[in-house]
Motif scaffolding. Structure first.
Motif, PDB file in Angstrom:
ATOM      1  N   GLU A 154      10.713   8.332  -3.071  1.00 18.77           N
ATOM      2  CA  GLU A 154       9.299   7.995  -3.594  1.00 18.77           C
ATOM      3  C   GLU A 154       9.706   6.255  -3.362  1.00 18.77           C
ATOM      4  O   GLU A 154      10.528   5.673  -3.915  1.00 18.77           O
ATOM      5  CB  GLU A 154       9.177   8.305  -4.967  1.00 18.77           C
ATOM      6  N   ILE A 155       8.692   5.721  -2.982  1.00 12.70           N
ATOM      7  CA  ILE A 155       8.686   4.116  -2.739  1.00 12.70           C
ATOM      8  C   ILE A 155       8.062   3.645  -4.138  1.00 12.70           C
ATOM      9  O   ILE A 155       6.988   4.011  -4.555  1.00 12.70           O
ATOM     10  CB  ILE A 155       7.573   3.830  -1.594  1.00 12.70           C
ATOM     11  N   ILE A 156       9.006   2.780  -4.538  1.00  7.14           N
ATOM     12  CA  ILE A 156       8.654   2.158  -5.852  1.00  7.14           C
ATOM     13  C   ILE A 156       8.360   0.624  -6.158  1.00  7.14           C
ATOM     14  O   ILE A 156       8.174   0.202  -7.037  1.00  7.14           O
ATOM     15  CB  ILE A 156       9.806   2.469  -6.979  1.00  7.14           C
ATOM     16  N   GLY A 157       8.724   0.070  -4.763  1.00  2.27           N
ATOM     17  CA  GLY A 157       8.369  -1.365  -4.737  1.00  2.27           C
ATOM     18  C   GLY A 157       8.456  -1.936  -3.300  1.00  2.27           C
ATOM     19  O   GLY A 157       8.840  -1.162  -2.325  1.00  2.27           O
ATOM     20  N   ALA A 158       8.132  -3.219  -3.074  1.00  2.00           N
ATOM     21  CA  ALA A 158       7.970  -3.617  -1.812  1.00  2.00           C
ATOM     22  C   ALA A 158       8.077  -5.259  -1.715  1.00  2.00           C
ATOM     23  O   ALA A 158       7.454  -5.723  -2.633  1.00  2.00           O
ATOM     24  CB  ALA A 158       6.773  -3.133  -0.810  1.00  2.00           C
ATOM     25  N   ASP A 159       8.348  -5.725  -0.755  1.00  3.68           N
ATOM     26  CA  ASP A 159       8.606  -7.285  -0.618  1.00  3.68           C
ATOM     27  C   ASP A 159       7.931  -7.534   0.742  1.00  3.68           C
ATOM     28  O   ASP A 159       7.132  -6.665   1.411  1.00  3.68           O
ATOM     29  CB  ASP A 159       9.847  -8.175  -0.814  1.00  3.68           C
ATOM     30  N   ASP A 160       8.285  -8.746   1.301  1.00 10.69           N
ATOM     31  CA  ASP A 160       7.602  -9.144   2.610  1.00 10.69           C
ATOM     32  C   ASP A 160       7.681  -8.112   3.712  1.00 10.69           C
ATOM     33  O   ASP A 160       7.003  -7.920   4.542  1.00 10.69           O
ATOM     34  CB  ASP A 160       7.676 -10.604   2.804  1.00 10.69           C
ATOM     35  N   TYR A 161       8.954  -7.623   3.730  1.00  9.92           N
ATOM     36  CA  TYR A 161       9.499  -6.865   4.848  1.00  9.92           C
ATOM     37  C   TYR A 161       9.896  -5.547   4.472  1.00  9.92           C
ATOM     38  O   TYR A 161       9.907  -4.609   5.345  1.00  9.92           O
ATOM     39  CB  TYR A 161      10.517  -7.850   5.657  1.00  9.92           C
ATOM     40  N   ASP A 162      10.508  -5.297   3.402  1.00 11.67           N
ATOM     41  CA  ASP A 162      11.387  -4.079   3.162  1.00 11.67           C
ATOM     42  C   ASP A 162      10.718  -3.394   2.046  1.00 11.67           C
ATOM     43  O   ASP A 162       9.909  -3.870   1.346  1.00 11.67           O
ATOM     44  CB  ASP A 162      12.532  -4.440   2.586  1.00 11.67           C
ATOM     45  N   GLN A 192       0.885  -1.223   0.019  1.00 15.58           N
ATOM     46  CA  GLN A 192       0.152  -0.200  -0.060  1.00 15.58           C
ATOM     47  C   GLN A 192       0.983   1.283  -0.013  1.00 15.58           C
ATOM     48  O   GLN A 192       0.352   2.290  -0.323  1.00 15.58           O
ATOM     49  CB  GLN A 192      -0.848  -0.077   1.216  1.00 15.58           C
ATOM     50  N   ARG A 193       2.157   1.014   0.317  1.00 12.11           N
ATOM     51  CA  ARG A 193       3.004   2.353   0.516  1.00 12.11           C
ATOM     52  C   ARG A 193       3.736   2.687  -0.974  1.00 12.11           C
ATOM     53  O   ARG A 193       4.292   3.663  -0.992  1.00 12.11           O
ATOM     54  CB  ARG A 193       4.160   1.985   1.441  1.00 12.11           C
ATOM     55  N   ILE A 194       3.612   1.773  -1.936  1.00 14.38           N
ATOM     56  CA  ILE A 194       4.128   2.028  -3.159  1.00 14.38           C
ATOM     57  C   ILE A 194       3.483   3.252  -3.781  1.00 14.38           C
ATOM     58  O   ILE A 194       2.351   3.372  -3.874  1.00 14.38           O
ATOM     59  CB  ILE A 194       4.016   0.906  -4.223  1.00 14.38           C
ATOM     60  N   GLY A 195       4.350   4.043  -4.487  1.00  5.22           N
ATOM     61  CA  GLY A 195       3.854   5.397  -4.791  1.00  5.22           C
ATOM     62  C   GLY A 195       3.947   6.591  -3.864  1.00  5.22           C
ATOM     63  O   GLY A 195       3.813   7.739  -4.110  1.00  5.22           O
ATOM     64  N   TRP A 196       4.390   6.219  -2.398  1.00  2.74           N
ATOM     65  CA  TRP A 196       4.377   7.182  -1.247  1.00  2.74           C
ATOM     66  C   TRP A 196       5.676   8.015  -1.301  1.00  2.74           C
ATOM     67  O   TRP A 196       6.645   7.306  -2.066  1.00  2.74           O
ATOM     68  CB  TRP A 196       4.212   6.652  -0.071  1.00  2.74           C
ATOM     69  N   GLU A 197       5.761   9.379  -1.234  1.00  5.13           N
ATOM     70  CA  GLU A 197       6.677  10.017  -0.878  1.00  5.13           C
ATOM     71  C   GLU A 197       6.772  10.211   0.549  1.00  5.13           C
ATOM     72  O   GLU A 197       5.925  10.418   1.272  1.00  5.13           O
ATOM     73  CB  GLU A 197       6.558  11.544  -1.539  1.00  5.13           C
ATOM     74  N   MET A 198       8.121   9.787   0.846  1.00  4.83           N
ATOM     75  CA  MET A 198       8.301   9.522   2.503  1.00  4.83           C
ATOM     76  C   MET A 198       9.911  10.254   2.872  1.00  4.83           C
ATOM     77  O   MET A 198      10.794  10.213   2.050  1.00  4.83           O
ATOM     78  CB  MET A 198       8.311   8.184   3.024  1.00  4.83           C
ATOM     79  N   GLN A 199       9.710  10.692   3.900  1.00  2.00           N
ATOM     80  CA  GLN A 199      11.006  10.957   4.562  1.00  2.00           C
ATOM     81  C   GLN A 199      11.658   9.965   5.087  1.00  2.00           C
ATOM     82  O   GLN A 199      10.990   9.129   6.013  1.00  2.00           O
ATOM     83  CB  GLN A 199      11.092  12.153   5.470  1.00  2.00           C
ATOM     84  N   VAL A 200      13.121   9.590   4.758  1.00  2.00           N
ATOM     85  CA  VAL A 200      13.678   8.545   5.517  1.00  2.00           C
ATOM     86  C   VAL A 200      14.907   9.114   6.040  1.00  2.00           C
ATOM     87  O   VAL A 200      15.699   9.995   5.782  1.00  2.00           O
ATOM     88  CB  VAL A 200      14.002   7.310   4.625  1.00  2.00           C
ATOM     89  N   LEU A 201      15.602   8.159   7.349  1.00  3.87           N
ATOM     90  CA  LEU A 201      16.891   8.489   7.772  1.00  3.87           C
ATOM     91  C   LEU A 201      17.710   7.474   7.213  1.00  3.87           C
ATOM     92  O   LEU A 201      17.885   5.976   7.358  1.00  3.87           O
ATOM     93  CB  LEU A 201      16.532   8.422   9.374  1.00  3.87           C
ATOM     94  N   VAL A 202      18.905   7.926   6.850  1.00  2.00           N
ATOM     95  CA  VAL A 202      19.849   7.269   6.139  1.00  2.00           C
ATOM     96  C   VAL A 202      20.841   6.372   7.117  1.00  2.00           C
ATOM     97  O   VAL A 202      21.424   7.283   8.112  1.00  2.00           O
ATOM     98  CB  VAL A 202      20.685   7.944   5.014  1.00  2.00           C
ATOM     99  N   ASP A 203      21.008   5.107   7.162  1.00  2.00           N
ATOM    100  CA  ASP A 203      22.050   4.476   7.939  1.00  2.00           C
ATOM    101  C   ASP A 203      23.119   3.804   7.262  1.00  2.00           C
ATOM    102  O   ASP A 203      24.216   3.971   8.085  1.00  2.00           O
ATOM    103  CB  ASP A 203      21.160   3.135   8.310  1.00  2.00           C
ATOM    104  N   GLU A 204      23.416   3.875   6.089  1.00  2.00           N
ATOM    105  CA  GLU A 204      24.163   3.485   5.346  1.00  2.00           C
ATOM    106  C   GLU A 204      24.579   3.883   3.741  1.00  2.00           C
ATOM    107  O   GLU A 204      23.366   3.684   3.134  1.00  2.00           O
ATOM    108  CB  GLU A 204      24.360   1.613   5.474  1.00  2.00           C
TER     109      GLU A 204
END
Length: 447
Positions: free
Chosen positions: A430-438, A379-391
């Motif tokens: 922008e979220i462009i894909g998803a699997d079971d966890y990521d 359901q998050r595919i297509g969302w624009e989100m702020q993320v915090l970079v770890d690596e």
């Protein structure tokens, strides 16, 4: 002069096991040792003594702790043991030559043992060998655990934490907020609030009023969250029990003052099993509460943990749990098969569940939750989100986390390519894909 002092400084190796609460204990011990002039080294060979901070919550954790002690004894030979497995008899039966053993959060005992066996150098100058204001941290620079209390007032039958860490002891609110402020000034971008029961913060001191930045603040979860929300960083709540007053923090999440994220250890859904577990808030109508929370804050993400195969759990009880999962649609879930813990009251309960039944229920539980998690991520595919970079990798791709993802335990956001990005940066994707966890994303760059 500084180089000469460093060469003569006594060196301590450190092994930290267990949960984030134990990690904070390790950070406090290391900070004090550093202030006392000791160097902290990353290998057994360089250490004059090794401290092992153990975990003793379940049998597998105890075995991991014993293995770590054994490795330290073999590689170094001078070992001080502390932490939740601080059972002197059990440890010394396996390793009689350990130098000292102490229990959880016994900072003074650990530091005292280090002083006893390798006294600090006399040339230590605290004005030269500076310790950063935020203390020594074992997490990356951009996030930190903020422990607000010790111990727990509950007596869940599967848990021995109160016998190890005692009853609830809340830290003074001013002290907590001062620590948070120091961490933020040192570059922390995300504060992870932890305790045994975050919802109960301040109960033991009757929500006493403290002071921060010259103004009064009550020692209560709501007021603590309001103040933390002023620091301009992500604030994430862990180990929250679903008491009615938790409803009060949901508007703060909806307003963006703290992250819309709740880590609530529900453990089960069958009223009968929850009663056997002696869980707090087991009579609360949690599905109704979750629905109301989501109405107030549609972005809310809920993570939880559950136990299957608890003594007395029937197939009907387990089906209640599966039905509850289907309706609750939690975002992130961990599940454990019940494991007896020495000293836990649940050991005396009748009708133990056979191991093969535990395994079957665990597999069925995970299959249901995996599907739910995958559906919610899609359901998050297509969302624009702020993320915090770890690596950030050499090829420019990056690993980050969204507001829905706590470090180590939740999912990740994999970013295909980035520009001018460093760990600890907030970026828009922008979220462009998803699997079971990521999730999978591309960086949004201003034109």
């Amino acid at each position: 002069m500084t180089e000469k002092r460093a060469d003569s400084a006594k060196k301590v190796g450190f092994v930290s096991l267990g949960c984030p609460k134990a990690l904070v204990d390790s950070e406090r011990i290391l900070t004090q040792l550093r202030m006392d002039g000791y160097d902290v080294v990353p290998s057994y060979d360089d250490a004059d003594v090794v401290v092992v901070n153990t975990c003793g919550f379940i049998d597998s954790a105890k075995q991991e702790s014993l293995d770590a002690i054994g490795e330290a004894m073999h590689e170094n030979g001078k070992v001080i043991v502390t932490g939740c497995m601080g059972d002197d008899k059990v440890i010394r039966e396996s390793y009689p030559d350990v130098l000292a053993v102490s229990g959880p959060a016994q900072y003074e005992a650990v530091v005292g043992a280090v002083h006893e066996f390798i006294p600090p150098t006399q040339s230590h100058d605290p004005f030269v060998d500076l310790v950063p204001p935020q203390g020594i941290k074992l997490t990356p620079r951009h996030y930190a655990y903020l422990k607000i209390s010790e111990g727990c007032n509950h007596r869940c039958t599967f848990c021995i934490i109160p016998s190890m860490r005692g009853d609830l002891v809340s830290r003074p609110v001013g002290q907590v907020l001062d620590e948070a402020e120091r961490l933020v000034k040192a570059g922390t971008r995300e504060l992870l609030v932890i305790s045994q029961d975050t919802s109960a913060y301040g109960v033991d001191i009757k929500y006493r009023t403290g002071f921060w930045q010259g103004r009064p603040v009550r020692s209560r979860m709501l007021e603590l969250c309001q103040a933390l929300g002023e620091l301009g960083v992500w604030v994430r709540l862990h180990y929250v029990y679903p008491y009615p007053h938790v409803d009060e923090v949901i508007p703060l999440m909806a307003e963006g003052r703290i992250l819309p994220y709740l880590d609530i250890p529900f453990q089960h859904a069958s009223p009968r099993v929850l009663k056997l577990m002696k869980r707090p808030a087991h009579q609360e109508k949690t599905l109704e509460r979750i629905k109301r929370w989501r109405e107030l804050c549609p972005e809310l993400v809920i993570r939880s943990t559950f136990i299957v195969g608890f003594p007395g759990e029937t197939e009907d009880d387990f089906q209640i749990l599966l039905d509850w999962l289907e309706e609750a649609k939690l975002d992130r879930v961990g599940c454990f098969q019940y494991s007896p813990v020495d000293g836990a009251a649940a050991n005396a309960l009748p009708d133990a569940v056979p191991d093969d039944v535990k395994q079957d229920r665990w597999e069925r539980f995970m299959a249901v939750q995996q599907r739910i998690s995958a559906e919610r991520l899609q359901q998050r595919i297509g969302w624009e989100m702020q993320v915090l970079v770890d690596e950030v990798r050499e090829d420019g791709s990056a690993i980050a986390r969204s507001y829905a993802d706590a470090p180590e335990i939740d999912g990740l956001v994999h970013i295909e390519a980035t520009e001018n990005v460093q760990p600890g940066d907030f970026i828009d994707v922008e979220i462009i894909g998803a699997d079971d966890y990521d999730l999978f994303a591309v960086q949004l760059v201003d034109a």
